[in-house]
Design a protein around this motif. Structure first.
Motif, mmCIF file in Angstrom:
data_model
loop_
_atom_site.group_PDB
_atom_site.id
_atom_site.type_symbol
_atom_site.label_atom_id
_atom_site.label_comp_id
_atom_site.label_asym_id
_atom_site.label_seq_id
_atom_site.Cartn_x
_atom_site.Cartn_y
_atom_site.Cartn_z
ATOM 1 N N PHE A 252 -32.449 -82.793 -22.920
ATOM 2 C CA PHE A 252 -33.414 -82.482 -21.864
ATOM 3 C C PHE A 252 -33.428 -83.584 -20.796
ATOM 4 C CE2 PHE A 252 -37.890 -83.192 -20.442
ATOM 5 C CZ PHE A 252 -37.983 -82.100 -19.594
ATOM 6 N N CYS A 253 -33.501 -84.833 -21.259
ATOM 7 C CA CYS A 253 -33.592 -85.936 -20.299
ATOM 8 C C CYS A 253 -32.287 -86.087 -19.516
ATOM 9 C CB CYS A 253 -33.913 -87.244 -21.013
ATOM 10 S SG CYS A 253 -35.572 -87.254 -21.720
ATOM 11 N N ALA A 254 -31.177 -85.814 -20.173
ATOM 12 C CA ALA A 254 -29.878 -85.976 -19.502
ATOM 13 C C ALA A 254 -29.788 -85.110 -18.250
ATOM 14 C CB ALA A 254 -28.757 -85.618 -20.471
ATOM 15 N N SER A 255 -30.493 -83.943 -18.300
ATOM 16 C CA SER A 255 -30.403 -83.037 -17.152
ATOM 17 C C SER A 255 -31.249 -83.530 -15.974
ATOM 18 C CB SER A 255 -30.873 -81.639 -17.561
ATOM 19 O OG SER A 255 -32.255 -81.673 -17.890
ATOM 20 N N LEU A 256 -32.032 -84.571 -16.203
ATOM 21 C CA LEU A 256 -32.947 -85.018 -15.160
ATOM 22 C C LEU A 256 -32.464 -86.261 -14.420
ATOM 23 C CD1 LEU A 256 -36.279 -84.654 -17.194
ATOM 24 C CD2 LEU A 256 -35.227 -82.969 -15.686
ATOM 25 N N LYS B 83 -36.905 -74.194 -19.238
ATOM 26 C CA LYS B 83 -35.995 -73.961 -20.364
ATOM 27 C C LYS B 83 -36.511 -74.657 -21.626
ATOM 28 C CE LYS B 83 -31.243 -74.899 -21.729
ATOM 29 N NZ LYS B 83 -30.065 -75.674 -21.389
ATOM 30 N N ARG B 84 -36.982 -75.890 -21.439
ATOM 31 C CA ARG B 84 -37.465 -76.636 -22.601
ATOM 32 C C ARG B 84 -38.621 -75.919 -23.270
ATOM 33 N NH1 ARG B 84 -40.242 -79.365 -25.553
ATOM 34 N NH2 ARG B 84 -42.210 -78.776 -24.590
ATOM 35 N N VAL C 232 -39.449 -72.758 -23.097
ATOM 36 C CA VAL C 232 -39.053 -71.466 -23.674
ATOM 37 C C VAL C 232 -38.296 -71.691 -24.976
ATOM 38 C CG1 VAL C 232 -37.592 -69.438 -23.334
ATOM 39 C CG2 VAL C 232 -39.054 -70.236 -21.478
ATOM 40 N N VAL C 233 -37.359 -72.643 -24.946
ATOM 41 C CA VAL C 233 -36.547 -72.890 -26.146
ATOM 42 C C VAL C 233 -37.443 -73.355 -27.296
ATOM 43 C CG1 VAL C 233 -34.784 -74.413 -27.109
ATOM 44 C CG2 VAL C 233 -34.414 -73.312 -24.899
ATOM 45 N N GLU C 234 -38.410 -74.209 -26.961
ATOM 46 C CA GLU C 234 -39.278 -74.736 -28.018
ATOM 47 C C GLU C 234 -40.031 -73.623 -28.729
ATOM 48 O OE1 GLU C 234 -41.668 -78.155 -27.046
ATOM 49 O OE2 GLU C 234 -43.268 -77.430 -28.335
ATOM 50 N N ARG C 235 -40.330 -72.553 -27.966
ATOM 51 C CA ARG C 235 -41.124 -71.472 -28.565
ATOM 52 C C ARG C 235 -40.277 -70.226 -28.803
ATOM 53 N NH1 ARG C 235 -44.203 -74.499 -25.101
ATOM 54 N NH2 ARG C 235 -46.290 -75.064 -25.857
ATOM 55 N N ARG C 236 -39.000 -70.446 -29.023
ATOM 56 C CA ARG C 236 -38.102 -69.293 -29.161
ATOM 57 C C ARG C 236 -38.441 -68.435 -30.375
ATOM 58 N NH1 ARG C 236 -35.916 -73.982 -30.275
ATOM 59 N NH2 ARG C 236 -34.864 -74.376 -32.242
ATOM 60 N N LEU C 237 -39.149 -69.013 -31.347
ATOM 61 C CA LEU C 237 -39.491 -68.218 -32.533
ATOM 62 C C LEU C 237 -40.467 -67.085 -32.213
ATOM 63 C CD1 LEU C 237 -39.727 -70.911 -35.334
ATOM 64 C CD2 LEU C 237 -37.910 -69.266 -34.895
ATOM 65 N N LEU C 238 -41.033 -67.161 -31.002
ATOM 66 C CA LEU C 238 -41.921 -66.071 -30.605
ATOM 67 C C LEU C 238 -41.166 -64.750 -30.496
ATOM 68 C CD1 LEU C 238 -44.165 -67.795 -27.934
ATOM 69 C CD2 LEU C 238 -44.801 -67.040 -30.215
ATOM 70 N N ALA C 239 -39.832 -64.852 -30.446
ATOM 71 C CA ALA C 239 -39.028 -63.627 -30.417
ATOM 72 C C ALA C 239 -39.286 -62.772 -31.656
ATOM 73 C CB ALA C 239 -37.552 -63.977 -30.303
ATOM 74 N N LEU C 240 -39.801 -63.425 -32.686
ATOM 75 C CA LEU C 240 -40.111 -62.666 -33.908
ATOM 76 C C LEU C 240 -41.208 -61.633 -33.648
ATOM 77 C CD1 LEU C 240 -39.988 -65.510 -36.573
ATOM 78 C CD2 LEU C 240 -38.303 -63.705 -36.158
ATOM 79 N N ALA C 241 -41.918 -61.836 -32.548
ATOM 80 C CA ALA C 241 -42.951 -60.848 -32.190
ATOM 81 C C ALA C 241 -42.344 -59.465 -32.022
ATOM 82 C CB ALA C 241 -43.659 -61.269 -30.909
#
Lengths: 654, 304
Positions: free
Chosen positions: B99-103, A9-10, A12-21
């Motif tokens: 993020f860390c809280a989930s771990l 999840k981390r 994917v969320v970090e690179r969510r701007l790739l949705a602009l593709a």
């Protein structure tokens, strides 16, 4: 699992701007509007463009993300952030790579989305441009997964800048060399086709092996990538070391296994044959050429020269698509065999003449310095094996085998099919060659097909050609047969596909006799002693009519059968035939029954069922080949027609 | 109860021995400072403790368990502050916390926010855009949020300005006061930790030269200053019994740092010198460290 999902999840969320593709997915809608755009087929243009863009976007993202998600963190010493948390190593590795994969697949899907929404995914929409069907739907994400993992492995190797890069290059070179040489070994041996009776899956052995190697390579990369993260953790150099050791250990083990497989595959012996597809016997002596599928060796139909007396054998090249092509030719005295082998990959390499001296112990094989750029259709040895004739790119060439010296050359101006028949005239080292060429007239195909046979003699001493003799053929032409020594020829003539068969003198073109038979003549054949045998069709079965060398009718036999196969002459005036009540394949002896015909008295005697003669009618009378049969469930047997004693000479494993 | 222990630990990088036969133990509630020059092997030892590095020999234990084999479960009760703040640069402090809280089994979100506010760290700015001090503060906050039983800090103030350094150690002191967390830290900031550490270990070239209670250390390390008596300073009667680690001639006399100071032995030295009795001064942790690591490396089996 919580850790895996958290990392996934981390990332994917970090690179969510790739949705602009997905904006790229709007581009296909502009294409039909551009000047010159095909508005009549707008949906098709959009579908093709959308699929191409999705592939490009997905591929680029898979490569970039695969190379970055772990490799960059490791190189920039950020992977410790995850390893300092209560996260299992596998969760870190799998979460990151799964994120890269999902982002690549997701971006590709988003690119497709607008087109899918507007045009649908059915036949009028994306499906019309989607050539691969359901398999490709699965294959595309798999390709992206391979790209992600491969990019991860390569990026981590490159970023570590450790001396292990040298090992990687060496490993890659060794792997490529092992796979290439093993693949080449299989191809050169002709072990790359299973498009033969008894094999239903159109996969070739090489591709089968590659189909195993590629998934193995993918799994090796997955394992190496995982081990390097799980075991080496945050140490880039140790990571590279483990990555390399794991990757190359698995890949090189696979490559070595492929090597071993290639050696094993082509190491088949005659006793490995599960069936016999083709048998060709030397006119004299005890050697035969035999080929058939080998046990457990899918895709390989090896061919051997086999000495029935001693069991010695020589492996010869087997042409991959159709292993019964280009069987070795024997000299008339049975002391020499010759065949053609590609010098490299079949179809892309010249063909070399190879001979085996069957009269010497071990039947030594010699690769002659006689090479042809393309594969000749015809290869004929003289009676003593000292000369040979081939048709090479429209020319018939006769050469001395020992010296390779060209004795004569003759242009073949006519169509290349059917291949010309060539006979060396006379015994020993003959000085003349007779060439039978069929010239078809347009149309080449269909019931109105007609043509003529052109016959000419070539003086090998002077290179002079005799005047051509032309014998016209009928519509169903070319039903023809040339006598073993080239003295006579039988041709179908007249109107209709069931026209009469006529015997001609090949030296003069003189009409000798009409070969009249009861019913419809099906096909003619010459017996080894010069007589002519004609099988004809009757409503109640098949007739076999025997004519003398000059065409006089001698005797007829009737069989309540639908198929007749002629065998050899185990003794003078004896002829073996096999019959079947069905239109059976000759490769399977089971539906066949053999019998012995007495041509002198008209008597006949049953030899047994599940039996079909192996060598055909060309085997010399009373030769070993004339007594050779395929026995159902057993293989090749030698049957003494007098005593009825049967000896297994090659047991198949079918 | 021992929270952290290493026994005969060795770490090797190729031919280089980064740690050689290191043994130490940290009891519950103690603050242990591992000191050493750059390259002494401190980070290698921390990596072994965090299960990031597999020892070539010996073993590490946290809560009695092997961190190489049970890293993930052990780290659920360990807060870690690395030498270099290594959080993903695109994530904000708030995202990092989520993020860390989930771990972790427990996560003090409110405490973390309060701490970041106290540090004045913007919580919605990507980590990569924070100052180095702020990054360190975020990492410390993340390490403290799961209320760990053990804190491992690998030179947490490296490269920080004095203000940031003070805030880090201030926070640490607060944590110790509140919860009595066991702390294992490596640092070059000896002055800052002198007031909070219970025990000190000094590494030099991969060997643990010293592993001792700070109080004991400070008791036995002294600086002696005395006027020259004509003889060779190193052969001053009674000085050898005090185990000098450094002896230097000054313009005004002789200065010696001894590692075996006690009143009884010192009285021997003093009685031998009469009116010129040496002056005795205590040493700071930093001075002790310099005296220990400044001398040539010990022979096999020697300790200071």
């Amino acid at each position: 699992m919580t850790g895996f999902l958290a990392v996934l999840k981390r990332e994917v969320v970090e690179r969510r701007l790739l949705a602009l593709a997905s904006l790229v997915g709007l581009f296909p809608f502009l294409l039909p509007l551009l000047p010159g755009g095909d508005r009549a087929h707008a949906a098709e243009v959009r579908s093709v463009a959308a699929l191409a863009l999705a592939a490009v976007v997905g591929g680029i993202l898979a490569f970039l993300l695969g190379g970055a998600v772990i490799g960059r963190d490791l190189a920039e010493r950020r992977l410790g952030f995850y390893f300092a948390r209560p996260l299992a190593g596998w969760a870190i590795w799998a979460g990151k790579l799964a994120a890269a994969f999902l982002l690549a697949v997701g971006a590709a899907a988003l690119v497709l989305l607008p087109t899918a929404v507007v045009d649908g995914i059915g036949d009028g929409g994306l499906r019309q441009a989607w050539m691969g069907g359901a398999a490709a739907v699965l294959l595309a994400p798999l390709a992206l997964a391979v790209l992600v993992v491969a990019a991860d492995v390569v990026a981590r190797m490159a970023r570590s800048r450790s001396p292990w890069l040298v090992l990687d290059l060496a490993g890659l070179a060794a792997f490529a060399a092992l796979v290439w040489t093993a693949r080449r070994r299989l191809i050169l041996a002709g072990a790359n086709d299973i498009f033969t009776p008894g094999h239903q899956v159109p996969l070739v052995a090489v591709e089968l092996a590659v189909a195993v190697l590629l998934p193995a390579a993918f799994l090796a990369m997955v394992a190496a990538s995982a081990v390097a993260v799980i075991r080496a953790r945050t140490d880039p150099r140790r990571s590279h070391r483990l990555l390399s050791i794991t990757l190359w250990t698995i890949l090189l083990a696979c490559a070595v296994a492929f090597q071993a497989f290639s050696f094993w595959e082509i190491d088949a012996t005659p006793t490995d044959l599960t069936a016999i597809l083709e048998t060709r016997a030397a006119p004299m002596g005890s050697w035969i050429a035999v080929s058939g599928p080998a046990a457990h060796r899918r895709g390989y139909v090896p061919r051997f020269l086999l000495d029935l007396g001693s069991g010695r054998f020589v492996r010869t090249f087997s042409f991959p698509p159709f292993p019964w092509w280009h069987s070795p030719d024997f000299s008339g005295d049975g002391r020499r065999a010759a065949w053609l082998e590609p010098q490299g990959v079949p179809g892309r390499s010249p063909f070399q003449l190879v001979t085996a001296d069957l009269s010497r112990p071990g039947a030594p094989v010699a690769h002659r310095s006689i090479v042809f750029d393309s594969l000749p259709q015809t290869l004929v040895l003289s009676a003593d094996g000292s000369r040979f004739a081939v048709d090479d790119r429209g020319r018939l060439m006769v050469s001395d085998l020992e010296s390779g010296r060209l004795l004569a050359s003759l242009p073949l101006a006519r169509n290349s099919w059917p291949a010309p028949e060539v006979r060396f005239l006379g015994p020993g080292s003959p000085g003349f060659l007779r060439v039978f060429e069929i010239a078809l007239r347009e149309p080449l195909y269909g019931p109105d097909r007609a043509g003529e046979v052109a016959i000419l003699d070539l003086d090998l001493a002077t290179g002079r050609r005799s005047p051509e003799i032309h014998i016209p053929g009928g519509p169903a032409f070319p039903t023809w047969a040339v006598s073993p020594h080239g003295q006579r020829i039988v041709l179908r003539q007249g109107d209709g596909k069931d026209g009469p068969l006529v015997l001609f003198d090949a030296a003069t073109g003189r009409h000798l006799a009409d070969l009249t038979t009861p019913g419809t003549p099906a096909y003619p054949d010459f017996l080894a002693d010069g007589r002519v045998a004609v099988v004809s069709r009757q409503p109640a079965g098949r007739d076999l009519t025997i004519f003398g060398p000059d065409g006089q009718r001698q005797r007829s036999f009737h069989f309540a059968a639908r198929a007749v196969v002629l065998g050899g002459q185990p003794a003078r005036d004896l002829l073996v035939v096999a019959t079947s009540t069905a239109n059976a394949e000759r490769e399977d002896p089971a539906p066949w029954s053999s019998r012995l015909l007495d041509l002198a008295t008209g008597g006949e005697r049953a030899l047994g069922s599940g039996l079909i003669p192996a060598a055909g009618s060309s085997a010399a009378p009373a030769s070993a080949a004339s007594r050779l049969f395929h026995r159902a469930g057993r293989g090749l047997v030698s049957l003494d027609p007098v005593t009825g004693r049967e000896t297994t000479v090659l047991r198949t494993r079918g | 109860m021992t929270v952290l222990a290493v026994e005969e630990l060795a770490v090797r990088y190729g031919d280089r021995l980064a740690l050689d036969d290191v043994s130490l133990a940290v009891p519950a509630g103690a603050v242990y400072a591992l000191l050493g020059l750059n390259g002494a092997g401190k980070s290698s030892l921390v990596r072994c403790l965090l299960g990031e590095q597999r020892p070539a020999a010996g073993r590490a234990r946290i809560f009695g368990r092997d961190p190489w084999k049970e890293r993930a479960s052990i780290l659920a009760e360990v807060g870690v502050v690395p030498e270099e703040p290594d959080a993903p640069p695109a994530m904000t402090a708030r995202q990092l916390s989520r993020f860390c809280a989930s771990l972790y089994p427990s996560w003090d979100e409110a405490g973390l926010r309060e701490r970041l506010e106290r540090f004045a760290v913007p919580q919605d700015l990507p980590f990569g855009r924070l100052s180095k001090g702020q990054k360190g503060q975020v990492m410390l906050s993340l390490a403290l949020a799961p209320s760990p039983r053990l804190l491992v800090l690998d030179d947490p103030t490296l490269g920080l300005d004095p203000l940031a350094r003070r805030s880090v150690f201030g926070e640490l002191i607060g944590e110790l006061a509140d919860r009595g967390t066991t702390v294992f830290l490596t640092t070059h900031d000896l002055a800052a930790v002198e007031g909070i550490v219970d025990r000190v270990g000094i590494l030099k070239a991969g060997k643990l030269l010293l592993d001792e209670e700070l109080e004991s250390l400070k008791r036995r390390f002294r600086r002696l200053s005395f006027a020259p008596a004509g003889e060779d300073a190193g052969r001053t009667p009674g000085l050898a019994e005090l185990a000098p680690v450094a002896v230097a001639a000054r313009g005004w006399g002789v200065e010696a740092v001894v590692s075996g100071y006690d009143e009884e032995r010192f009285s021997l030295l003093r009685s031998g010198r009469g009116a010129g009795a040496p002056e005795v001064t205590s040493l700071s942790l930093e001075e002790i460290f310099l005296a220990v690591v400044g001398r040539p490396g010990p022979a096999q089996g020697e300790s200071v």
